[in-house]
Write a protein that holds these residues in place. Sequence first.
Motif, PDB file in Angstrom:
ATOM      1  N   LEU A 143       0.798  -1.825   0.080  1.00 48.23           N
ATOM      2  CA  LEU A 143       0.407  -0.096  -0.456  1.00 48.23           C
ATOM      3  C   LEU A 143       1.164   1.236   0.322  1.00 48.23           C
ATOM      4  CD1 LEU A 143      -2.696   1.479   0.280  1.00 48.23           C
ATOM      5  CD2 LEU A 143      -2.623   1.152   2.594  1.00 48.23           C
ATOM      6  N   ALA A 145       1.401   4.842   0.240  1.00 48.84           N
ATOM      7  CA  ALA A 145       1.090   6.450   0.001  1.00 48.84           C
ATOM      8  C   ALA A 145       2.098   7.414   0.275  1.00 48.84           C
ATOM      9  CB  ALA A 145       0.745   6.534   1.645  1.00 48.84           C
ATOM     10  N   ARG A 154       0.754   7.403  10.511  1.00 46.86           N
ATOM     11  CA  ARG A 154       1.300   6.110   9.625  1.00 46.86           C
ATOM     12  C   ARG A 154       0.357   4.835   9.897  1.00 46.86           C
ATOM     13  NH1 ARG A 154       6.243   9.116  10.894  1.00 46.86           N
ATOM     14  NH2 ARG A 154       6.786   7.447  12.245  1.00 46.86           N
ATOM     15  N   VAL A 157      -2.626   4.351   8.105  1.00 47.75           N
ATOM     16  CA  VAL A 157      -2.003   4.033   6.556  1.00 47.75           C
ATOM     17  C   VAL A 157      -1.869   2.348   7.311  1.00 47.75           C
ATOM     18  CG1 VAL A 157      -0.923   4.076   4.877  1.00 47.75           C
ATOM     19  CG2 VAL A 157      -1.208   6.191   6.060  1.00 47.75           C
ATOM     20  N   GLY A 158      -1.249   2.268   8.008  1.00 45.29           N
ATOM     21  CA  GLY A 158      -0.844   0.840   7.739  1.00 45.29           C
ATOM     22  C   GLY A 158      -2.307  -0.180   8.797  1.00 45.29           C
ATOM     23  N   ALA A 161      -4.027  -0.489   5.415  1.00 43.84           N
ATOM     24  CA  ALA A 161      -2.989  -2.445   4.551  1.00 43.84           C
ATOM     25  C   ALA A 161      -3.212  -3.121   5.836  1.00 43.84           C
ATOM     26  CB  ALA A 161      -1.273  -1.629   4.801  1.00 43.84           C
ATOM     27  N   ARG A 173       1.696  -4.692   2.679  1.00 41.79           N
ATOM     28  CA  ARG A 173       3.570  -3.965   3.670  1.00 41.79           C
ATOM     29  C   ARG A 173       3.280  -2.382   3.097  1.00 41.79           C
ATOM     30  NH1 ARG A 173       3.126  -7.756   6.051  1.00 41.79           N
ATOM     31  NH2 ARG A 173       4.428 -10.039   6.740  1.00 41.79           N
ATOM     32  N   VAL A 174       3.139  -1.397   4.206  1.00 41.27           N
ATOM     33  CA  VAL A 174       3.160   0.226   3.531  1.00 41.27           C
ATOM     34  C   VAL A 174       4.954   0.571   3.317  1.00 41.27           C
ATOM     35  CG1 VAL A 174       3.001   2.113   4.655  1.00 41.27           C
ATOM     36  CG2 VAL A 174       1.623   0.626   5.447  1.00 41.27           C
ATOM     37  N   TYR A 176       5.795   4.726   1.642  1.00 41.58           N
ATOM     38  CA  TYR A 176       6.288   6.174   1.103  1.00 41.58           C
ATOM     39  C   TYR A 176       6.790   6.768   0.265  1.00 41.58           C
ATOM     40  CZ  TYR A 176       3.686   5.285   6.469  1.00 41.58           C
ATOM     41  OH  TYR A 176       2.810   4.772   6.547  1.00 41.58           O
ATOM     42  N   TYR A 204      -2.056   4.919  -2.247  1.00 47.89           N
ATOM     43  CA  TYR A 204      -3.367   5.206  -1.603  1.00 47.89           C
ATOM     44  C   TYR A 204      -2.887   6.678  -1.685  1.00 47.89           C
ATOM     45  CZ  TYR A 204      -4.923   5.190   3.898  1.00 47.89           C
ATOM     46  OH  TYR A 204      -6.488   6.109   4.382  1.00 47.89           O
TER      47      TYR A 204
END
Length: 255
Positions: A143, A145, A154, A157-158, A161, A173-174, A176, A204
């Motif tokens: 994912l 972002a 953050r 966002v997790g 995910a 997994r995230v 950036y 994202y």
Amino acid sequence: MTGPGVADGADPVVLVAHGSRDPRAADATRALARAVSAARPGTPVFASWLDHTDPGPTEVLRDLAVAGHRRAVLVPLLLTAAYHHRVDIPAAVAAAARSGPPLTVRVTDVLGPADDTTDPGLLAGLCRRLGETRPGRFDALVLAAAGTRDARARRSVGRVADALGVEFGVPCRVAYASAAPPAAGVAVSRLRASGARRVAVAAYFLAPGLFHDAVTQAAVTAGAVAVAAPLTDAPELVELVLRRVDDRPVLASTG
């Protein structure tokens, strides 16, 4: 979208995007505003931006007040409740209150997780965009972002995910594009190194721009099988915006 004049019925809705030097981002915000307006006939809907593109939210709110409106709903087109939501938007509302006729502004939650809950519509919109890439079978997800230094943002966002991984039954997994590690290419490479053979990337992002372009290039270079487009005016996002409009307020300011 309609003009600022007073109309019978619903309070006007002001969408507030981050803003970008890339004109594609503003085009995407305008498309979302048109879609929200079409989905809620009779409700005036306006697009605004915190930076790079005019008009700003202060100007739109001031114009609504001058036109005779007494209430408005402001929806932050943000996926995390970080600095822009905590500082920039309240400042814009306060500036409108100082410089125009009285206007009660109801500010909604951001479009990302509110109260630690990921909206099913947000998840469905991410799934839609990923499906449109026709990735075939994949055994891991990233994912991607924009990025933030705000640890709480953050974590939100997790949570998205995690929900996306559960939806597809694969690790997610995230990554950036800025402000925090790992970068998209690194996240893809790590998943591949751990045994994943087909890694797809969900975006994202609300709009296209340099960040999404960079994520796409890095992920594909690292071996991703697909990179989804931003949410833009996906029907699920339109429905989410309208749910935020209908939710109870999280902030109200009366000028």
